[in-house]
Motif scaffolding. Sequence first.
Motif, mmCIF file in Angstrom:
data_model
loop_
_atom_site.group_PDB
_atom_site.id
_atom_site.type_symbol
_atom_site.label_atom_id
_atom_site.label_comp_id
_atom_site.label_asym_id
_atom_site.label_seq_id
_atom_site.Cartn_x
_atom_site.Cartn_y
_atom_site.Cartn_z
ATOM 1 N N ASP A 18 0.947 -1.228 0.078
ATOM 2 C CA ASP A 18 -0.076 -0.154 0.197
ATOM 3 C C ASP A 18 0.970 1.414 -0.123
ATOM 4 O OD1 ASP A 18 -1.648 2.161 0.529
ATOM 5 O OD2 ASP A 18 -2.971 0.963 1.893
ATOM 6 N N VAL A 19 0.810 1.952 -1.116
ATOM 7 C CA VAL A 19 1.794 3.062 -1.250
ATOM 8 C C VAL A 19 1.168 4.320 -0.399
ATOM 9 C CG1 VAL A 19 2.503 5.028 -3.053
ATOM 10 C CG2 VAL A 19 2.347 2.641 -3.561
ATOM 11 N N THR A 20 0.044 4.311 -0.028
ATOM 12 C CA THR A 20 -0.544 5.369 0.873
ATOM 13 C C THR A 20 -0.116 5.252 2.152
ATOM 14 O OG1 THR A 20 -2.516 5.451 -0.455
ATOM 15 C CG2 THR A 20 -2.734 6.614 1.828
ATOM 16 N N ALA A 21 -0.027 3.870 2.616
ATOM 17 C CA ALA A 21 0.699 3.416 4.001
ATOM 18 C C ALA A 21 2.019 4.021 3.935
ATOM 19 C CB ALA A 21 0.393 2.216 4.400
ATOM 20 N N PHE A 22 2.718 3.686 2.904
ATOM 21 C CA PHE A 22 4.075 4.043 2.988
ATOM 22 C C PHE A 22 4.332 5.829 2.993
ATOM 23 C CE2 PHE A 22 8.077 5.297 0.468
ATOM 24 C CZ PHE A 22 8.866 4.563 1.288
ATOM 25 N N ASP A 23 3.519 6.401 2.233
ATOM 26 C CA ASP A 23 3.376 7.627 2.368
ATOM 27 C C ASP A 23 3.535 8.264 3.918
ATOM 28 O OD1 ASP A 23 3.991 8.193 -0.387
ATOM 29 O OD2 ASP A 23 1.771 8.544 -0.770
ATOM 30 N N GLN A 24 2.169 7.735 4.571
ATOM 31 C CA GLN A 24 2.284 8.147 6.150
ATOM 32 C C GLN A 24 3.253 7.616 6.833
ATOM 33 O OE1 GLN A 24 -1.551 5.634 6.905
ATOM 34 N NE2 GLN A 24 -2.770 7.364 6.272
ATOM 35 N N LEU A 25 3.856 6.398 6.791
ATOM 36 C CA LEU A 25 4.969 6.110 7.191
ATOM 37 C C LEU A 25 6.281 7.282 7.207
ATOM 38 C CD1 LEU A 25 6.507 3.671 8.808
ATOM 39 C CD2 LEU A 25 7.414 3.106 6.604
ATOM 40 N N TYR A 26 6.346 7.598 6.073
ATOM 41 C CA TYR A 26 7.647 8.247 5.651
ATOM 42 C C TYR A 26 7.043 9.935 6.308
ATOM 43 C CZ TYR A 26 10.562 11.782 3.015
ATOM 44 O OH TYR A 26 11.370 12.541 2.617
ATOM 45 N N PHE A 27 5.930 10.479 6.257
ATOM 46 C CA PHE A 27 5.557 11.725 6.832
ATOM 47 C C PHE A 27 5.569 11.683 8.284
ATOM 48 C CE2 PHE A 27 3.508 12.430 2.650
ATOM 49 C CZ PHE A 27 4.386 13.551 2.436
ATOM 50 N N GLU A 28 5.313 10.435 8.902
ATOM 51 C CA GLU A 28 5.428 10.299 10.576
ATOM 52 C C GLU A 28 7.025 10.194 10.853
ATOM 53 O OE1 GLU A 28 4.279 9.389 14.277
ATOM 54 O OE2 GLU A 28 2.837 9.714 12.726
ATOM 55 N N TYR A 29 7.738 9.457 10.153
ATOM 56 C CA TYR A 29 9.111 9.341 10.606
ATOM 57 C C TYR A 29 10.356 9.982 9.991
ATOM 58 C CZ TYR A 29 7.289 5.395 13.429
ATOM 59 O OH TYR A 29 6.385 4.659 14.215
ATOM 60 N N ALA A 30 9.957 10.616 8.885
ATOM 61 C CA ALA A 30 11.126 11.490 8.267
ATOM 62 C C ALA A 30 11.755 12.381 8.981
ATOM 63 C CB ALA A 30 10.545 11.825 6.814
ATOM 64 N N PRO A 31 10.790 13.306 9.622
ATOM 65 C CA PRO A 31 11.159 14.358 10.434
ATOM 66 C C PRO A 31 12.181 14.158 11.580
ATOM 67 C CG PRO A 31 9.043 14.984 10.029
ATOM 68 C CD PRO A 31 9.271 13.342 9.473
ATOM 69 N N LEU A 32 11.937 12.912 12.211
ATOM 70 C CA LEU A 32 12.642 12.394 13.270
ATOM 71 C C LEU A 32 14.016 11.912 12.888
ATOM 72 C CD1 LEU A 32 12.952 11.001 16.277
ATOM 73 C CD2 LEU A 32 12.301 8.916 15.019
ATOM 74 N N LEU A 33 13.972 11.342 11.531
ATOM 75 C CA LEU A 33 15.145 10.558 11.244
ATOM 76 C C LEU A 33 16.063 11.513 10.467
ATOM 77 C CD1 LEU A 33 13.552 7.545 9.586
ATOM 78 C CD2 LEU A 33 15.064 7.605 11.576
ATOM 79 N N TYR A 34 15.448 12.619 9.993
ATOM 80 C CA TYR A 34 16.222 13.634 9.380
ATOM 81 C C TYR A 34 17.005 14.405 10.325
ATOM 82 C CZ TYR A 34 17.560 17.671 6.733
ATOM 83 O OH TYR A 34 18.261 18.804 6.281
ATOM 84 N N ASN A 35 16.453 14.670 11.549
ATOM 85 C CA ASN A 35 17.039 15.278 12.589
ATOM 86 C C ASN A 35 18.120 14.284 13.320
ATOM 87 O OD1 ASN A 35 15.886 17.514 12.697
ATOM 88 N ND2 ASN A 35 14.093 16.994 13.854
#
Length: 185
Positions: A18-35
Amino acid sequence: MQKEIQIAQLITALQKGDVTAFDQLYFEYAPLLYNRIFKLIKSPEIVEEILQEVFLKVWNMRAQLEVDRGLKTLLCRIADNLAIDHFRKASRDRALQEELWTSSVGFYLHTEESIFDKEKQRILNEAIQLLSPKRKEILTLCNIENKSYKEVASMLGISANTVSNLLVSAMKDIKNYIHSKYEGA
């Protein structure tokens, strides 16, 4: 508790592609991982690249994700490993750059020595050409053909003492010629 259920549902949907689930996962964790990555690597461009690699790995391993395992921990471990890989690669590249620098300096010095040796040989040949025919012949027989003074004396019908004196004179003339060339340079 509600968030854990949402994450579990997200992982289940992601496992099915599910690509939508992947997008949600990205938006949930990307800021934390970026920092997290940025604390290690201060380049925003490199951090972005590593972040993309993290999520590419997650997408590629989506079928193996486990609902009851800590997704955040997994993502952080992947991010940390990729950051470490980046440092290893940078270290190897520096080592490679240093090796190339060292070999190019060595090549330069070798080339310079070769040119210098050729120049010395040219000057030596000039000095030998300026010798009298007898001195040149004695120099050739003694120093190039490695004949003894006695052998040369016998071949030329002169005394070994004369051979020695003519060879000493020839060497002195060569030395003076070379010295004059290097003083003029």
